[in-house]
Scaffold this motif. Structure first.
Motif, PDB file in Angstrom:
ATOM      1  N   ARG A 112      15.278  42.014  25.684  1.00  0.00           N
ATOM      2  CA  ARG A 112      15.688  40.880  26.479  1.00  0.00           C
ATOM      3  C   ARG A 112      14.664  39.389  25.546  1.00  0.00           C
ATOM      4  O   ARG A 112      15.013  38.357  26.605  1.00  0.00           O
ATOM      5  CB  ARG A 112      13.380  41.425  26.501  1.00  0.00           C
ATOM      6  CG  ARG A 112      13.201  40.389  27.651  1.00  0.00           C
ATOM      7  CD  ARG A 112      11.302  40.732  28.396  1.00  0.00           C
ATOM      8  NE  ARG A 112      12.206  42.256  28.882  1.00  0.00           N
ATOM      9  CZ  ARG A 112      11.257  42.921  28.508  1.00  0.00           C
ATOM     10  NH1 ARG A 112      10.786  43.394  26.864  1.00  0.00           N
ATOM     11  NH2 ARG A 112      11.259  44.152  29.260  1.00  0.00           N
ATOM     12  N   LEU A 113      14.419  39.740  24.183  1.00  0.00           N
ATOM     13  CA  LEU A 113      14.749  38.084  23.758  1.00  0.00           C
ATOM     14  C   LEU A 113      15.570  37.959  23.565  1.00  0.00           C
ATOM     15  O   LEU A 113      15.347  36.113  23.886  1.00  0.00           O
ATOM     16  CB  LEU A 113      13.754  38.922  22.539  1.00  0.00           C
ATOM     17  CG  LEU A 113      13.126  37.906  20.945  1.00  0.00           C
ATOM     18  CD1 LEU A 113      12.155  36.570  22.072  1.00  0.00           C
ATOM     19  CD2 LEU A 113      12.844  38.050  19.973  1.00  0.00           C
ATOM     20  N   LEU A 114      16.409  38.565  22.911  1.00  0.00           N
ATOM     21  CA  LEU A 114      17.952  38.408  22.736  1.00  0.00           C
ATOM     22  C   LEU A 114      18.120  37.395  24.113  1.00  0.00           C
ATOM     23  O   LEU A 114      18.909  36.163  24.288  1.00  0.00           O
ATOM     24  CB  LEU A 114      19.212  39.340  22.374  1.00  0.00           C
ATOM     25  CG  LEU A 114      20.469  38.747  22.306  1.00  0.00           C
ATOM     26  CD1 LEU A 114      20.281  36.906  20.960  1.00  0.00           C
ATOM     27  CD2 LEU A 114      20.992  40.064  21.950  1.00  0.00           C
ATOM     28  N   MET A 115      18.226  37.979  25.266  1.00  0.00           N
ATOM     29  CA  MET A 115      18.958  37.475  26.407  1.00  0.00           C
ATOM     30  C   MET A 115      17.746  35.521  26.586  1.00  0.00           C
ATOM     31  O   MET A 115      18.623  34.870  27.361  1.00  0.00           O
ATOM     32  CB  MET A 115      18.773  38.268  27.395  1.00  0.00           C
ATOM     33  CG  MET A 115      19.299  39.483  27.353  1.00  0.00           C
ATOM     34  SD  MET A 115      19.137  40.972  28.953  1.00  0.00           S
ATOM     35  CE  MET A 115      20.230  39.824  29.947  1.00  0.00           C
ATOM     36  N   ASN A 116      16.713  36.095  26.479  1.00  0.00           N
ATOM     37  CA  ASN A 116      16.114  34.674  26.863  1.00  0.00           C
ATOM     38  C   ASN A 116      16.354  33.447  26.193  1.00  0.00           C
ATOM     39  O   ASN A 116      16.236  32.484  26.062  1.00  0.00           O
ATOM     40  CB  ASN A 116      14.427  34.889  27.237  1.00  0.00           C
ATOM     41  CG  ASN A 116      13.648  36.293  27.859  1.00  0.00           C
ATOM     42  OD1 ASN A 116      14.355  35.252  29.497  1.00  0.00           O
ATOM     43  ND2 ASN A 116      13.278  36.886  27.604  1.00  0.00           N
ATOM     44  N   ALA A 117      16.649  34.163  24.881  1.00  0.00           N
ATOM     45  CA  ALA A 117      17.123  32.995  23.968  1.00  0.00           C
ATOM     46  C   ALA A 117      18.436  32.751  24.228  1.00  0.00           C
ATOM     47  O   ALA A 117      18.719  30.818  24.225  1.00  0.00           O
ATOM     48  CB  ALA A 117      16.964  33.538  22.689  1.00  0.00           C
ATOM     49  N   TYR A 118      19.468  33.888  24.443  1.00  0.00           N
ATOM     50  CA  TYR A 118      20.587  32.595  24.126  1.00  0.00           C
ATOM     51  C   TYR A 118      21.093  32.428  26.670  1.00  0.00           C
ATOM     52  O   TYR A 118      21.863  31.887  26.543  1.00  0.00           O
ATOM     53  CB  TYR A 118      21.771  34.221  24.823  1.00  0.00           C
ATOM     54  CG  TYR A 118      22.712  33.621  24.222  1.00  0.00           C
ATOM     55  CD1 TYR A 118      23.574  32.416  23.004  1.00  0.00           C
ATOM     56  CD2 TYR A 118      24.128  33.606  24.803  1.00  0.00           C
ATOM     57  CE1 TYR A 118      24.174  32.618  22.551  1.00  0.00           C
ATOM     58  CE2 TYR A 118      25.248  33.768  24.453  1.00  0.00           C
ATOM     59  CZ  TYR A 118      24.917  32.476  22.990  1.00  0.00           C
ATOM     60  OH  TYR A 118      26.809  32.564  22.362  1.00  0.00           O
ATOM     61  N   GLN A 119      20.117  32.555  27.859  1.00  0.00           N
ATOM     62  CA  GLN A 119      20.397  32.444  28.451  1.00  0.00           C
ATOM     63  C   GLN A 119      20.967  31.169  28.668  1.00  0.00           C
ATOM     64  O   GLN A 119      21.861  31.563  29.652  1.00  0.00           O
ATOM     65  CB  GLN A 119      19.404  32.939  29.229  1.00  0.00           C
ATOM     66  CG  GLN A 119      19.595  32.406  30.859  1.00  0.00           C
ATOM     67  CD  GLN A 119      18.293  33.132  31.784  1.00  0.00           C
ATOM     68  OE1 GLN A 119      18.598  34.140  31.663  1.00  0.00           O
ATOM     69  NE2 GLN A 119      17.938  32.793  32.957  1.00  0.00           N
ATOM     70  N   PRO A 120      20.589  29.993  28.648  1.00  0.00           N
ATOM     71  CA  PRO A 120      20.766  28.867  29.195  1.00  0.00           C
ATOM     72  C   PRO A 120      22.727  28.015  28.334  1.00  0.00           C
ATOM     73  O   PRO A 120      22.651  27.095  28.629  1.00  0.00           O
ATOM     74  CB  PRO A 120      19.369  27.552  28.526  1.00  0.00           C
ATOM     75  CG  PRO A 120      18.727  28.153  27.562  1.00  0.00           C
ATOM     76  CD  PRO A 120      18.970  29.693  27.789  1.00  0.00           C
ATOM     77  N   VAL A 121      22.690  29.086  27.341  1.00  0.00           N
ATOM     78  CA  VAL A 121      24.080  29.067  26.421  1.00  0.00           C
ATOM     79  C   VAL A 121      25.230  29.561  27.421  1.00  0.00           C
ATOM     80  O   VAL A 121      26.092  29.219  27.890  1.00  0.00           O
ATOM     81  CB  VAL A 121      24.354  29.685  25.426  1.00  0.00           C
ATOM     82  CG1 VAL A 121      25.947  29.805  24.951  1.00  0.00           C
ATOM     83  CG2 VAL A 121      23.322  29.129  24.489  1.00  0.00           C
ATOM     84  N   VAL A 122      24.764  31.089  28.574  1.00  0.00           N
ATOM     85  CA  VAL A 122      25.973  31.217  28.689  1.00  0.00           C
ATOM     86  C   VAL A 122      25.998  30.764  29.753  1.00  0.00           C
ATOM     87  O   VAL A 122      27.373  30.860  30.127  1.00  0.00           O
ATOM     88  CB  VAL A 122      25.106  33.497  28.956  1.00  0.00           C
ATOM     89  CG1 VAL A 122      25.463  33.518  30.662  1.00  0.00           C
ATOM     90  CG2 VAL A 122      24.663  33.753  28.378  1.00  0.00           C
ATOM     91  N   GLY A 123      25.500  30.125  30.842  1.00  0.00           N
ATOM     92  CA  GLY A 123      25.521  29.464  31.525  1.00  0.00           C
ATOM     93  C   GLY A 123      26.704  28.315  31.813  1.00  0.00           C
ATOM     94  O   GLY A 123      27.820  27.656  32.013  1.00  0.00           O
ATOM     95  N   GLN A 124      26.626  27.468  30.033  1.00  0.00           N
ATOM     96  CA  GLN A 124      27.678  26.863  29.795  1.00  0.00           C
ATOM     97  C   GLN A 124      28.786  27.587  29.414  1.00  0.00           C
ATOM     98  O   GLN A 124      29.671  26.904  29.187  1.00  0.00           O
ATOM     99  CB  GLN A 124      27.431  26.158  28.406  1.00  0.00           C
ATOM    100  CG  GLN A 124      25.875  25.298  28.676  1.00  0.00           C
ATOM    101  CD  GLN A 124      24.908  24.649  27.371  1.00  0.00           C
ATOM    102  OE1 GLN A 124      24.101  25.266  26.837  1.00  0.00           O
ATOM    103  NE2 GLN A 124      25.682  23.091  27.030  1.00  0.00           N
ATOM    104  N   LEU A 125      28.967  28.433  28.926  1.00  0.00           N
ATOM    105  CA  LEU A 125      30.475  29.460  28.197  1.00  0.00           C
ATOM    106  C   LEU A 125      30.749  29.921  29.397  1.00  0.00           C
ATOM    107  O   LEU A 125      31.949  29.669  29.583  1.00  0.00           O
ATOM    108  CB  LEU A 125      29.793  30.659  27.230  1.00  0.00           C
ATOM    109  CG  LEU A 125      29.124  30.369  26.354  1.00  0.00           C
ATOM    110  CD1 LEU A 125      29.130  31.737  25.349  1.00  0.00           C
ATOM    111  CD2 LEU A 125      29.897  29.378  25.246  1.00  0.00           C
TER     112      LEU A 125
END
Length: 309
Positions: free
Chosen positions: A172-185
């Motif tokens: 959950r911590l990883l997904m929350n931290a990386y969530q803004p990047v997912v849309g950009q990728l």
């Protein structure tokens, strides 16, 4: 054993057995509650790893196909005007950026898998460093320092007993931290796979159209000899095949990467509030499978041979 001892034993069993049964039932219920979100997270992680790998394969195939078709066209007839406005080649930085975006998505999935397994292996630890390095290349910028520290720490603490019972918390911590990047990728990759965009697929299809038109002009020329006609027929077949396959690949890859963000959000919500239905993740999984089934069937000009007679 005396009658009194047997009576005490029976009384103890009657009192303890219901409590043990209740404890076992609670443990089983807890395990079931934890297992459902973990299975969902494992599914999402696996789909990300596969989607990243497929994206990199598609980018490399298009890159090779563009170079091969350009060579075929030059070899066929250097001075022929195909009638298609030439498109500028993509700079090397574009290639590096897009391949890094695909690799970042793959490493994201692998990092999630490492957290869920809590196995400290060189490959698992490398997934976190690869995630950060490829994200930086893809976006052209560093992630915030706090996010970078969090992700590196996750890789460094893999396999520690304290975190083994907190796997879903770490995911959950990883997904929350990386969530803004997912849309950009997803946006970067969709731009490259879009047939009418400004990236690799658009250049690939333009290269195929240029080669097709040039080959037809050579075939229409009554002065064309037998050897050159054979080369033109081969080039025409390659170009038409590339156009058909490029359109099919575009549809599947765009569908795959554009379904990523909804699946990310749904999986993250499921970690907090588990539910039985996961339509966004199922759609993402279907799209990944759909793209994966096409990839082995592609025989792009990049994989063929050019007749040099």
């Amino acid at each position: 054993m005396s009658i009194e001892s047997k009576s005490i034993k029976r009384s103890w069993v009657k009192r303890v057995w219901p409590a043990l049964a209740l404890l076992v039932a609670c443990l089983l219920a807890g395990c079931a509650a934890d297992t459902q979100p973990q299975h969902t997270a494992e599914n999402f992680a696996g789909q990300n790893a596969e989607a990243g790998k497929l994206s990199e394969q598609a980018l490399i195939m298009m890159h090779q196909g563009i170079n091969r078709m350009a060579y075929q066209q030059q070899f066929l007839l250097l001075t022929r005007d195909s009638g298609i406005p030439p498109r500028q080649d993509l700079p090397l930085e574009h290639t590096v950026q897009r391949v890094a975006a695909a690799r970042a998505l793959q490493r994201y999935g692998e990092a999630m898998q490492a957290l869920l397994r809590q196995e400290r292996t060189p490959e698992a630890t490398a997934a976190f460093n690869g995630l950060l390095d490829n994200t930086q290349l893809a976006l052209g910028m560093f992630l915030p320092v706090m996010v970078t520290k969090q992700i590196r720490a996750m890789g460094e603490t893999l396999g520690q007993r304290y975190y083994f019972q907190r796997k879903l918390t770490r995911v959950r911590l990883l997904m929350n931290a990386y969530q803004p990047v997912v849309g950009q990728l997803a946006g970067l990759l969709a731009e490259d796979f879009e047939a009418n965009g400004s990236g690799y697929m658009a250049l690939y299809l333009t290269s195929a159209a240029e080669l097709r038109n040039t080959a037809r002009q050579v075939l229409d020329d009554p002065q064309t000899g037998a050897s050159r006609r054979r080369q033109a027929l081969e080039a025409l077949n390659d170009a038409e095949q590339a156009e058909a396959q490029g359109q099919a690949l575009s549809t599947r890859m765009v569908g795959m990467v554009t379904s990523l963000y909804a699946a990310q959000q749904e999986t993250l919500r499921n970690l907090d509030e588990p539910v039985d239905a996961h339509p966004a993740l199922e759609e993402y999984s279907r799209r990944v499978s759909y793209a994966g089934r096409l990839m082995p069937l592609l025989s792009l000009p990049a994989q063929g041979e050019v007749n040099h007679e």
